[in-house]
Scaffold this motif. Structure first.
Motif, PDB file in Angstrom:
ATOM      1  N   ALA A   5       0.743  -1.204   0.390  1.00 12.57           N
ATOM      2  CA  ALA A   5       0.258   0.174   0.008  1.00 12.57           C
ATOM      3  C   ALA A   5       1.156   1.290   0.293  1.00 12.57           C
ATOM      4  O   ALA A   5       1.704   1.880   1.285  1.00 12.57           O
ATOM      5  N   ARG A   6       0.452   1.747  -1.099  1.00 11.01           N
ATOM      6  CA  ARG A   6       1.272   3.159  -1.193  1.00 11.01           C
ATOM      7  C   ARG A   6       0.442   4.090  -1.764  1.00 11.01           C
ATOM      8  O   ARG A   6      -0.359   4.082  -2.413  1.00 11.01           O
ATOM      9  N   PRO A   7       0.727   5.824  -0.566  1.00  7.01           N
ATOM     10  CA  PRO A   7      -0.422   6.672  -1.400  1.00  7.01           C
ATOM     11  C   PRO A   7       0.074   7.439  -2.882  1.00  7.01           C
ATOM     12  O   PRO A   7       1.117   7.285  -3.424  1.00  7.01           O
ATOM     13  N   SER A   8      -1.447   7.374  -3.516  1.00  4.48           N
ATOM     14  CA  SER A   8      -0.951   7.568  -5.016  1.00  4.48           C
ATOM     15  C   SER A   8      -0.654   8.996  -5.886  1.00  4.48           C
ATOM     16  O   SER A   8       0.232   8.898  -6.604  1.00  4.48           O
ATOM     17  N   ALA A   9       0.298   9.844  -4.108  1.00  2.00           N
ATOM     18  CA  ALA A   9       0.716  10.952  -4.391  1.00  2.00           C
ATOM     19  C   ALA A   9       2.022  10.631  -4.689  1.00  2.00           C
ATOM     20  O   ALA A   9       3.018  11.586  -4.360  1.00  2.00           O
ATOM     21  N   GLY A  10       2.696   9.041  -4.383  1.00  6.52           N
ATOM     22  CA  GLY A  10       3.853   8.848  -3.768  1.00  6.52           C
ATOM     23  C   GLY A  10       4.244   8.750  -2.563  1.00  6.52           C
ATOM     24  O   GLY A  10       3.968   9.204  -1.936  1.00  6.52           O
ATOM     25  N   THR A  11       5.466   8.738  -2.355  1.00  8.05           N
ATOM     26  CA  THR A  11       6.091   8.779  -1.332  1.00  8.05           C
ATOM     27  C   THR A  11       6.918  10.171  -0.652  1.00  8.05           C
ATOM     28  O   THR A  11       7.477  10.341  -1.245  1.00  8.05           O
ATOM     29  N   ALA A  15       2.972  12.874   2.091  1.00  4.23           N
ATOM     30  CA  ALA A  15       2.231  12.041   1.026  1.00  4.23           C
ATOM     31  C   ALA A  15       0.523  11.594   1.959  1.00  4.23           C
ATOM     32  O   ALA A  15      -0.484  11.400   1.291  1.00  4.23           O
ATOM     33  N   HIS A  21      -7.481  12.213   5.996  1.00  3.69           N
ATOM     34  CA  HIS A  21      -6.509  11.355   5.235  1.00  3.69           C
ATOM     35  C   HIS A  21      -5.945   9.951   5.916  1.00  3.69           C
ATOM     36  O   HIS A  21      -6.226   9.078   4.886  1.00  3.69           O
ATOM     37  N   LEU A  25      -7.446   6.187   4.432  1.00  4.44           N
ATOM     38  CA  LEU A  25      -5.778   4.841   3.949  1.00  4.44           C
ATOM     39  C   LEU A  25      -6.646   3.887   4.934  1.00  4.44           C
ATOM     40  O   LEU A  25      -6.645   2.513   4.113  1.00  4.44           O
ATOM     41  N   SER A  28      -9.190   1.730   3.705  1.00 10.95           N
ATOM     42  CA  SER A  28      -8.718   1.364   2.837  1.00 10.95           C
ATOM     43  C   SER A  28      -8.164   0.062   3.002  1.00 10.95           C
ATOM     44  O   SER A  28      -8.435  -0.758   2.467  1.00 10.95           O
ATOM     45  N   LYS A  32      -8.700  -3.939   2.174  1.00 13.57           N
ATOM     46  CA  LYS A  32      -8.576  -5.364   0.876  1.00 13.57           C
ATOM     47  C   LYS A  32      -7.519  -6.071   1.612  1.00 13.57           C
ATOM     48  O   LYS A  32      -8.064  -7.026   1.647  1.00 13.57           O
TER      49      LYS A  32
END
Length: 93
Positions: A5-11, A15, A21, A25, A28, A32
């Motif tokens: 799991a990585r933030p969509s905006a990048g690390t 982030a 937020h 996350l 989410s 999953k």
């Protein structure tokens, strides 16, 4: 199975914008993990988290959704072998 799991905006340090937020996350991620079926099968989910404490706090609140969870800590001090070690398993028995 491996779930990354990585933030969509990048690390980066920015982030995760705020507490809300982080909560979103965590929800989410928990959803999953639940969808993978480990909670229902009794398997342990192993969490290696590199993120802010707010994210780990919310993941902890959602532990029941994920089932049995084992958290890991990295040996930054080099007292052992500079690797990950189990630190806490939930639920505590």
């Amino acid at each position: 199975r491996l779930l990354v799991a990585r933030p969509s905006a990048g690390t980066s340090q920015n982030a995760i914008a705020n507490g809300r937020h982080a909560c979103e996350l965590a929800r989410s991620i928990a959803a999953k993990v639940k969808a993978k079926g480990s909670a229902a099968s009794g398997e342990t989910t192993h969490l290696f988290v590199s993120g802010p404490n707010a994210l780990t706090f919310y993941l902890g609140q959602l532990q029941l959704v994920m089932g049995r969870v084992c958290l890991y800590e990295y040996d930054f001090d080099g007292g052992e072998d500079h690797s990950y070690r189990p630190s806490l398993t939930l639920p505590v028995t």
